[in-house]
Design a protein around this motif. Structure first.
Motif, PDB file in Angstrom:
ATOM      1  N   ALA A   1       4.218   2.930   0.106  1.00  0.00           N
ATOM      2  CA  ALA A   1       4.093   1.471   0.146  1.00  0.00           C
ATOM      3  C   ALA A   1       5.453   0.820   0.377  1.00  0.00           C
ATOM      4  O   ALA A   1       5.573  -0.139   1.136  1.00  0.00           O
ATOM      5  N   GLN A   2       6.475   1.400  -0.255  1.00  0.00           N
ATOM      6  CA  GLN A   2       7.814   0.824  -0.136  1.00  0.00           C
ATOM      7  C   GLN A   2       8.319   0.888   1.311  1.00  0.00           C
ATOM      8  O   GLN A   2       8.953  -0.046   1.790  1.00  0.00           O
TER       9      GLN A   2
ATOM     10  N   VAL B   1       6.551   1.022   4.094  1.00  0.00           N
ATOM     11  CA  VAL B   1       5.580   0.699   5.150  1.00  0.00           C
ATOM     12  C   VAL B   1       6.170  -0.319   6.146  1.00  0.00           C
ATOM     13  O   VAL B   1       6.838  -1.268   5.754  1.00  0.00           O
TER      14      VAL B   1
ATOM     15  N   ALA C   1       3.648  -4.590   2.004  1.00  0.00           N
ATOM     16  CA  ALA C   1       3.799  -3.439   1.105  1.00  0.00           C
ATOM     17  C   ALA C   1       2.890  -3.551  -0.118  1.00  0.00           C
ATOM     18  O   ALA C   1       2.341  -2.544  -0.578  1.00  0.00           O
TER      19      ALA C   1
ATOM     20  N   TYR D   1      -0.609  -2.712   0.771  1.00  0.00           N
ATOM     21  CA  TYR D   1      -0.704  -1.267   1.054  1.00  0.00           C
ATOM     22  C   TYR D   1      -0.769  -0.479  -0.258  1.00  0.00           C
ATOM     23  O   TYR D   1      -1.584   0.425  -0.411  1.00  0.00           O
ATOM     24  N   ARG D   2       0.083  -0.882  -1.203  1.00  0.00           N
ATOM     25  CA  ARG D   2       0.065  -0.192  -2.497  1.00  0.00           C
ATOM     26  C   ARG D   2      -1.310  -0.381  -3.167  1.00  0.00           C
ATOM     27  O   ARG D   2      -1.897   0.583  -3.669  1.00  0.00           O
TER      28      ARG D   2
END
Lengths: 218, 189
Positions: free
Chosen positions: A11-12, A14, B23, B26-27
């Motif tokens: 996630a970081q 992306v 982000a 997405y997480r």
């Protein structure tokens, strides 16, 4: 690595991505430069005067149209297969086009008086034709591979078979345009046969040609 | 509790946002799908063991990350994700089957088929011959015999793992057994 740590790191890092266009749009984009390449190939290789003659031959035009259709539909199928959850039926479309192409050529054998043509089929070899098709198919194949790797080749053999079929059919189209005097039997064996063989070889090597996911993408 | 359709739509929205580089979305997406992926993997690849299940879950997440450009926000998210899960499961099953057939622990591997008495520990030489004969089977047959006879999966489970139809698996198993019979029939002392 723990799964929650992996999620955090994915996630970081992306980044925005450009979503892939529909397979037919991608196939059309592939066909553009390939058409230019085939045009250059034909202009560079055709003996003076033969092009007019070849495009005046109705049967050859039909066969060429079928080869072209096979190439474009196979490219679209290759692009469709790199989208997870694609409809498997799409793979049947280029196969049907190939069958139609081979049927047109087979009908030509009958027109030429089957027996003589079949004699040619058994007696005549034209390895040069196969090698030229392979050479002409290289650029379309490389362009396809580059475009395919933007997707997710989860079924590499199927994708590679479609890509091989597309590139080989495009190569055969180019070669037929500059060598228009061949008998239908020769076209069936040395054009359709070579196209089939290249598609089969691509399918066999698919797992190695389309390795996924690449480390750089992850 | 949200119905599956709106949950799927929500996941699709999160994925679309992630494609734009969000982000947080997405997480949230990865955290929402991970337990579900884990459940699917456990259900279909449970025989691989807990460590492998988590490996596959992580592999699915990495594959999803690599394939995120292929998701079309106009289409449902879950079938897209399921296709990735199926593919990763099949890949792991293939690797497992290959490794299994290379590292045959003969006591475990001998099947309960009629040949059991013939190929048991009582006759380690024959068991070795069986292991070698399995190794030289064509890949499809080796996979079928490994999953169905050695690991004793059901036809349905093996079909999900390999992507082959039940009929094709039956045929491969039949051919594999015939090939093993031929191979071992000629090598008896």
């Amino acid at each position: 690595m723990r799964t929650d740590a992996l999620i955090a790191s994915l996630a970081q890092g992306v980044q925005p991505v450009e979503t892939l266009s529909r397979p037919w749009v991608r196939a059309a984009r592939w066909a553009g430069p390939v058409a230019a390449y085939v045009g250059l190939f034909i202009l560079g290789s055709a003996p003076a005067g033969t092009l007019t003659l070849s495009f005046g031959d109705r049967r050859l035009v039909l066969e060429q149209a079928a080869a072209l259709l096979t190439a474009v539909t196979a490219a679209a199928a290759a692009f469709a297969t790199v989208v997870p959850g694609y409809r498997r039926g799409i793979v049947a479309v280029p196969v049907l086009c190939l069958v139609a192409w081979a049927s047109l050529v087979a009908a030509g054998i009958a027109d030429e008086g089957g027996g003589g043509s079949l004699g040619t089929l058994c007696g005549e070899t034209d390895w040069m034709c196969a090698v030229t098709i392979l050479g002409a198919a290289l650029m379309p194949a490389v362009a396809l591979r580059v475009a395919i790797m933007r997707g997710a080749p989860l079924t590499p053999s199927t994708t590679a078979m479609c890509a091989g079929l597309a590139a080989a059919a495009a190569g055969s189209f180019a070669v037929s345009a500059v060598r228009p005097v061949e008998s239908s039997a020769v076209v069936l064996i040395w054009h359709c046969g070579t196209v089939l063989m290249l598609a089969g070889a691509a399918a066999g090597a698919g797992r190695y040609l389309l390795r996924w996911p690449r480390a750089s993408k992850v | 509790m949200a119905d599956p359709e709106s949950r799927d739509a929500r996941l699709g929205c999160l994925m679309a946002a992630a494609q734009g580089g969000d982000a947080e979305a997405y997480r949230e997406l990865l955290e929402a799908i991970t337990p579900r992926v884990r459940r699917w993997v456990r259900r279909r690849g449970g025989f691989l063991g807990d460590g492998s299940v988590e490996d596959i879950v992580q592999d699915v997440l990495l594959s999803l990350h690599a394939a995120r450009a292929t998701y079309d926000p106009a289409r449902p998210f879950v079938p897209w994700l399921m296709a990735i899960v199926r593919n990763r499961l099949a890949d792991h099953a293939r690797t497992y089957a290959r490794r299994g057939s290379r590292e045959l622990s003969l006591e475990e591997r001998v099947t309960s088929e009629g040949a059991e008495a013939k190929f048991s520990q009582a006759d380690p030489w024959m068991a070795g011959a069986l292991a070698r004969a399995i190794l030289v089977l064509p890949e499809g047959q080796r996979q079928a015999i490994t999953l169905l006879k050695l690991q004793e999966l059901s036809l349905k489970e093996a079909s999900v793992l390999t992507g082959h139809s039940v009929g094709a698996l039956k045929l491969s198993t039949h051919r594999a057994i015939a090939a093993l019979r031929r191979a071992l029939g000629g090598s008896s002392r």
